[in-house]
Design a protein around this motif. Structure first.
Motif, PDB file in Angstrom:
ATOM      1  N   TYR A 182       0.794  -1.070   0.170  1.00 27.06           N
ATOM      2  CA  TYR A 182      -0.020  -0.100  -0.024  1.00 27.06           C
ATOM      3  C   TYR A 182       0.920   1.304  -0.022  1.00 27.06           C
ATOM      4  CZ  TYR A 182      -4.440  -2.237   0.521  1.00 27.06           C
ATOM      5  OH  TYR A 182      -5.471  -3.165   0.502  1.00 27.06           O
ATOM      6  N   PHE A 188      -9.777   2.491   6.044  1.00 34.95           N
ATOM      7  CA  PHE A 188     -10.094   1.749   4.965  1.00 34.95           C
ATOM      8  C   PHE A 188     -10.336   0.002   5.434  1.00 34.95           C
ATOM      9  CE2 PHE A 188      -5.640   1.180   4.542  1.00 34.95           C
ATOM     10  CZ  PHE A 188      -5.300  -0.018   4.211  1.00 34.95           C
ATOM     11  N   HIS A 196      -8.610   5.539   0.089  1.00 32.51           N
ATOM     12  CA  HIS A 196      -7.378   5.331   0.406  1.00 32.51           C
ATOM     13  C   HIS A 196      -6.485   5.055  -1.024  1.00 32.51           C
ATOM     14  CE1 HIS A 196      -8.986   1.425   0.219  1.00 32.51           C
ATOM     15  NE2 HIS A 196      -7.721   0.818   0.040  1.00 32.51           N
ATOM     16  N   SER A 238     -15.716   7.254  -0.116  1.00 28.62           N
ATOM     17  CA  SER A 238     -14.594   6.248   0.406  1.00 28.62           C
ATOM     18  C   SER A 238     -14.396   5.220  -0.791  1.00 28.62           C
ATOM     19  CB  SER A 238     -14.892   5.774   1.892  1.00 28.62           C
ATOM     20  OG  SER A 238     -15.912   4.847   1.612  1.00 28.62           O
TER      21      SER A 238
END
Length: 357
Positions: free
Chosen positions: A202, A248, A306, A332
């Motif tokens: 990530y 998230f 995210h 989101s």
């Protein structure tokens, strides 16, 4: 004087040739059906969203070029006539067609498109062994196989076929658009680039050393899997989360682990993917030729997601005036799974109507 015997022979020859041609077509159709695995498909409505009274729903199967039989839900607008524009939908990564992809497919069918939501190879109701394997190649092929199926339906205009990928299948959809010129319009919603996140972690936090450690772990797992004769699973979304879990991750839990989105066949809702699936994503990046996509592309992402950087970076690589990036205010990542107040269906419909004509 015309020879009647010769005329008769010619007529008989034409009939014979026509019959032989038809038989060959029928034989090919039968062979295609024989290629398809007999799947045990649920007949009840087992989606996480209510059934619409504006569309007709049924189950269908088709196969990819690796011989894997895929299961799909077909949604057709009621009272539809003639050949329709069609859209194949898949995702999110680790979900099944009874979740977000089915919701998108049904909603787009309400708006006049013939749609299918399918389970990828090795997952859900689709075939393929071993179970719960992901592959950048095979999963891209799954989208192309859906186009094969739609192209051969009598109620579909083969010149007006689009695809829609959600989350990890947003990246697969772009990858498919890069290879399949039959795809005229592609929507990638709340997209992940699964090869990038696997190889880089990530937010691109993993370096070469981290990748090497991951390779060591995964290859050790291969040995264990072979010794045990089973494939260990990576685990889906955790049943309980620590208080300091990233937002998230909490959002994923709120979808996959609650009545809002839980499904018994969903990998994310249960045991997750085969652990060693990550190996191919480490070594084979998707989107290598996405800059050569000539067909239309709409990339949709949430402002607060995210994962927003996946879509923004993928969009930067796209070329041409028929490419568009839409950032949804306040949304989101998982809002674009099922939040009707956030999913821009009006824009998605307008995009498809513009380019599937």
């Amino acid at each position: 004087m015309r020879n009647p015997f010769g005329t008769l022979c010619a007529a008989l020859l034409l009939c014979a040739c026509g019959t032989a041609s038809l038989s060959a077509q029928e034989k090919q159709l039968n062979e295609n059906k024989m290629m398809e695995e007999k799947l045990n498909l649920a007949q009840e409505w087992d989606k996480v969203f209510p059934q619409s009274d504006k569309v007709n729903h049924s189950k269908v199967v088709f196969h990819n070029r690796y011989g894997i039989t895929l299961a799909a839900d077909l949604y057709v607008p009621k009272n539809a006539e003639g050949k329709l524009a069609a859209i194949a939908v898949c995702g999110p990564f680790g979900a099944v067609k009874e979740q977000a992809s089915g919701l998108y497919a049904q909603k787009l069918a309400e708006r006049g498109f013939l749609t299918i939501a399918f389970d990828p190879s090795f997952t859900g109701e689709s075939g393929g062994q071993p179970r719960y394997v992901a592959s950048p190649d095979i999963n891209t092929e799954d989208f192309c196989a859906a186009v094969d199926y739609l192209s051969t339906r009598e109620d579909v205009d083969a010149g007006r076929i689009g695809i829609l990928g959600i989350c990890g299948w947003g990246g697969m959809a772009l990858n498919a658009a890069g290879i399949d010129t039959r795809i005229k319009a592609t929507v990638a919603s709340t997209m992940y680039d699964m090869s990038r996140v696997t190889a880089n972690g990530y937010f691109d936090a993993m370096d070469a050393g981290g990748r090497y450690e991951l390779r060591q772990q995964l290859n050790a797992q291969r040995t264990e899997d072979y010794r045990n004769g089973t494939y260990a699973l990576a685990g889906g979304v955790a049943d309980t989360l620590p208080a300091d879990a990233p937002q998230f991750v909490k959002d994923y839990h709120a979808y996959y682990k609650t009545p809002r989105g839980y499904h018994k066949r969903s990998l994310n809702s249960n045991g997750g993917w085969n652990k060693t699936s990550a190996l191919s994503f480490l070594n084979m990046p998707i989107l290598a030729y996405s800059d050569e996509i000539r067909s239309a592309v709409l990339v949709v992402h949430g402002e607060k997601a995210h994962s927003r950087y996946f879509s923004e970076d993928a969009f930067k690589k796209l070329k041409g005036s028929n490419k568009e990036l839409l950032i949804v205010p306040g949304a989101s990542h998982t809002d674009l799974y099922d939040n009707f107040e956030k999913i821009p269906f009006d824009k998605i419909e307008s995009f498809y109507r513009t380019y599937l004509k």
